[in-house]
Motif scaffolding. Structure first.
Motif, short mmCIF file in Angstrom:
data_model
loop_
_atom_site.label_atom_id
_atom_site.label_comp_id
_atom_site.label_asym_id
_atom_site.label_seq_id
_atom_site.Cartn_x
_atom_site.Cartn_y
_atom_site.Cartn_z
N GLY A 43 6.21 -3.30 -4.90
CA GLY A 43 7.41 -2.58 -4.50
C GLY A 43 7.44 -1.14 -4.97
O GLY A 43 7.78 -0.22 -4.21
N GLY A 44 7.08 -0.91 -6.22
CA GLY A 44 7.09 0.45 -6.75
C GLY A 44 6.06 1.34 -6.08
O GLY A 44 6.34 2.51 -5.76
N GLY A 45 4.87 0.80 -5.84
CA GLY A 45 3.81 1.57 -5.18
C GLY A 45 4.15 1.93 -3.75
O GLY A 45 3.84 3.04 -3.29
N MET A 46 4.81 1.01 -3.04
CA MET A 46 5.22 1.29 -1.67
C MET A 46 6.26 2.41 -1.64
O MET A 46 6.18 3.33 -0.81
N THR A 47 7.22 2.34 -2.55
CA THR A 47 8.24 3.39 -2.63
C THR A 47 7.60 4.74 -2.98
O THR A 47 7.95 5.78 -2.41
#
Length: 203
Positions: A43-47
């Motif tokens: 999730g963090g990497g996608m954001t």
């Protein structure tokens, strides 16, 4: 393998394990376990990639998804889900600390590669490190760790700051990033075991 790729792989594996352990602690079903692991790890990497105007790499590279699936399956085979109070166990604490610092470094490196300024580097380091866990916590209806956990998100900001400082000083290398990684993990573990918290405004 570049420092960014190495840090990303370490972060994905450790946060997938962290998401798995949280899901087990909250007694989610098998689908919930996989969703928790995927959100925490990716999730963090996608954001981060969206903010950097990049196509999220999980949509173009199967490695992150395979890493998450392998981590969950291995955890099931090792029967980690049968251990009581997993969230308080050393395996969770260490995996979460390693994932936090690894992703803070990758966020800072992506920002530096995209020529972001000081604020941009700190924000991307922060979001990459805590974004997935925050989405997961909201989904399972618990207060996000960054709001209550002992010196958690602060570590991500410090790691991003140091990484950017190394870049400005021309000391940015795999060796120095490994030192930042070790120091960041040590700081997070020290904060956990010493129960360090930022000041609160409550009475």
């Amino acid at each position: 393998m570049t420092a960014l790729e190495l840090a990303d792989i370490i972060g994905i594996i450790c946060f997938a394990l962290s998401g798995f352990l949280i899901a087990v602690h909250y007694k989610l079903d098998i689908l919930g376990v996989f969703i928790s692991a995927f959100l925490t790890a990716l999730g963090g990497g996608m954001t981060r990639d969206v903010l950097a105007s990049k196509t999220p790499y999980v949509f173009t590279d199967t490695t992150p998804v395979l890493l998450v699936m392998a981590t969950v399956l291995i955890s099931l085979i090792l029967k980690l889900h049968k251990i009581d109070d997993l969230e308080g166990k050393t395996v969770f604490i260490i995996s979460d600390a390693v994932g936090l610092v690894s992703f803070a470094i990758t966020g800072a490196l992506v920002a530096i590669d995209n020529e972001f300024n000081f604020l941009g580097v700190l924000i991307l380091a922060f979001i990459t490190a805590v974004g997935g866990g925050t989405i997961r916590d909201i989904l399972i209806n618990r207060v996000p760790s960054i709001l209550v956990s002992e010196f958690y998100a602060t570590v991500a900001i410090i790691v991003g700051l140091v990484t950017y400082g190394l870049h400005l000083l021309g000391l940015h290398s795999l060796f120095t990033l490994i030192l930042v990684f070790i120091a960041g993990v040590a700081l997070r573990l020290l904060a956990y075991y010493r129960n360090w918290h930022l000041p609160t405004l409550s009475k």
